[in-house]
Design an enzyme around this catalytic site. Sequence first.
Site, PDB file in Angstrom:
ATOM      1  N   LYS A 132     -77.714 -18.006  30.431  1.00  0.00           N
ATOM      2  CA  LYS A 132     -76.468 -18.773  30.312  1.00  0.00           C
ATOM      3  C   LYS A 132     -75.236 -17.875  30.235  1.00  0.00           C
ATOM      4  O   LYS A 132     -74.196 -18.221  30.781  1.00  0.00           O
ATOM      5  CB  LYS A 132     -76.532 -19.782  29.175  1.00  0.00           C
TER       6      LYS A 132
ATOM      7  N   ARG B 154     -75.004 -25.761  18.562  1.00  0.00           N
ATOM      8  CA  ARG B 154     -76.438 -25.491  18.556  1.00  0.00           C
ATOM      9  C   ARG B 154     -77.218 -26.398  17.632  1.00  0.00           C
ATOM     10  O   ARG B 154     -78.436 -26.257  17.510  1.00  0.00           O
ATOM     11  CB  ARG B 154     -76.688 -24.053  18.088  1.00  0.00           C
TER      12      ARG B 154
ATOM     13  N   ARG C 226     -85.097  -7.519  28.598  1.00  0.00           N
ATOM     14  CA  ARG C 226     -83.634  -7.422  28.589  1.00  0.00           C
ATOM     15  C   ARG C 226     -83.170  -6.116  27.945  1.00  0.00           C
ATOM     16  O   ARG C 226     -83.698  -5.684  26.931  1.00  0.00           O
ATOM     17  CB  ARG C 226     -83.095  -8.617  27.798  1.00  0.00           C
TER      18      ARG C 226
ATOM     19  N   ARG D 206     -81.579  -5.405  22.444  1.00  0.00           N
ATOM     20  CA  ARG D 206     -80.800  -6.132  21.441  1.00  0.00           C
ATOM     21  C   ARG D 206     -81.617  -6.241  20.165  1.00  0.00           C
ATOM     22  O   ARG D 206     -82.801  -6.513  20.212  1.00  0.00           O
ATOM     23  CB  ARG D 206     -80.485  -7.539  21.961  1.00  0.00           C
TER      24      ARG D 206
ATOM     25  N   ARG E 137     -85.743 -17.854  17.320  1.00  0.00           N
ATOM     26  CA  ARG E 137     -84.619 -18.399  18.089  1.00  0.00           C
ATOM     27  C   ARG E 137     -85.069 -19.526  19.004  1.00  0.00           C
ATOM     28  O   ARG E 137     -84.396 -20.540  19.125  1.00  0.00           O
ATOM     29  CB  ARG E 137     -83.956 -17.278  18.891  1.00  0.00           C
TER      30      ARG E 137
HETATM   31  P1  ADP Z   1     -78.975 -16.190  22.132  1.00  0.00           P
HETATM   32  O1  ADP Z   1     -78.501 -17.374  22.923  1.00  0.00           O
HETATM   33  O2  ADP Z   1     -79.928 -15.339  22.892  1.00  0.00           O
HETATM   34  O3  ADP Z   1     -79.447 -16.533  20.752  1.00  0.00           O
HETATM   35  P2  ADP Z   1     -76.243 -15.410  21.554  1.00  0.00           P
HETATM   36  O4  ADP Z   1     -75.618 -14.154  21.962  1.00  0.00           O
HETATM   37  O5  ADP Z   1     -75.704 -16.676  22.103  1.00  0.00           O
HETATM   38  O6  ADP Z   1     -77.764 -15.202  21.938  1.00  0.00           O
HETATM   39  O7  ADP Z   1     -76.249 -15.524  19.956  1.00  0.00           O
HETATM   40  C1  ADP Z   1     -76.704 -14.480  19.146  1.00  0.00           C
HETATM   41  C2  ADP Z   1     -76.849 -14.922  17.680  1.00  0.00           C
HETATM   42  O8  ADP Z   1     -75.558 -15.330  17.157  1.00  0.00           O
HETATM   43  C3  ADP Z   1     -77.745 -16.128  17.409  1.00  0.00           C
HETATM   44  O9  ADP Z   1     -79.110 -15.797  17.337  1.00  0.00           O
HETATM   45  C4  ADP Z   1     -77.190 -16.610  16.066  1.00  0.00           C
HETATM   46  O10 ADP Z   1     -77.622 -15.816  14.991  1.00  0.00           O
HETATM   47  C5  ADP Z   1     -75.700 -16.393  16.232  1.00  0.00           C
HETATM   48  N1  ADP Z   1     -75.059 -17.592  16.800  1.00  0.00           N
HETATM   49  C6  ADP Z   1     -74.454 -17.696  18.008  1.00  0.00           C
HETATM   50  N2  ADP Z   1     -73.972 -18.941  18.209  1.00  0.00           N
HETATM   51  C7  ADP Z   1     -74.298 -19.646  17.089  1.00  0.00           C
HETATM   52  C8  ADP Z   1     -74.106 -21.002  16.653  1.00  0.00           C
HETATM   53  N3  ADP Z   1     -73.470 -21.889  17.424  1.00  0.00           N
HETATM   54  N4  ADP Z   1     -74.573 -21.369  15.447  1.00  0.00           N
HETATM   55  C9  ADP Z   1     -75.207 -20.499  14.639  1.00  0.00           C
HETATM   56  N5  ADP Z   1     -75.420 -19.229  14.981  1.00  0.00           N
HETATM   57  C10 ADP Z   1     -74.983 -18.784  16.175  1.00  0.00           C
END
Ligand code: ADP
Length: 227
Positions: free
Chosen positions: A14, A89, A123, A156, A167
């Site tokens: 995404k 989320r 990744r 990462r 996740r």
């Molecule tokens: P991914 O989609 O692979 O989890 P992201 O880069 O989008 O990676 O997010 C990394 C981390 O940031 C998540 O695992 C979470 O800990 C935090 N995070 C991001 N967006 C949110 C959200 N909307 N609510 C809660 N935590 C979030």
Amino acid sequence: MRKYIIMGPQGSGKGTQAKMLAKDFDLVHISVGDIFRWHVQNRTKLGTKVQRYMKEGRLVPDEMVADVVKTRLDIHDWRHGFVLDGFPRNGAQAEFFLENYDIDAVIAIELPEDAAIARMQSRRLCSSCGLDYNLIQLRPQVAEVCDNCGGRLVTRPDDTPEAIRARLRDYREKTQPILDLLREKELIVTVDGTPGPDIVQAEMRRRLGLAAEMVEESAERQPVGAA
Ligand code: ADP
Ligand code: ZN
């Protein structure tokens, strides 16, 4: 004005898709994960609070997320619109968002869990410019070195097997249900995330009614923050 949300399981691409769309249509790409990673890297007060959640693959508490999203959207630095990536989320975040903002569409990228796991495990990320690689599909020219800046490629910290499982479980249990809510509001556009990035992008544009011919083969990739 085009205001989109992009959703999909971890590893569904995404972020890549959001960047491609933002670049060609002059939209601002807002990645909540990138904002949090910036805070961790720069050791801000917020960064020290969210670091542990992120490393363990857990969701950051809703108040902190809402704060970050609100602050970012208040900047209003777009002329043509934005692509919001990584929010909402869960149910509470979806409610907060729908009460406060208007959007045109939610793009949902679908990918089976085993494919998502394989992608996350392969990744790599450049430790200096943030460009991302995939050892299966998007290899660097020289092993472990960034094509863009020569930086070292790293994994990462939340791409460990335990954090990946956590996740994906959160996505299945907390994020997936809000797609049904958005579907009722007829906001969802679903695309298959299995093919390569250019094909997924073209399909997305077709479904959104955007000019598909703008997708170029192997579109130039941008490091984080460059767009
Ligand atoms: P991914 O989609 O692979 O989890 P992201 O880069 O989008 O990676 O997010 C990394 C981390 O940031 C998540 O695992 C979470 O800990 C935090 N995070 C991001 N967006 C949110 C959200 N909307 N609510 C809660 N935590 C979030
Ligand atoms: Zn780099």
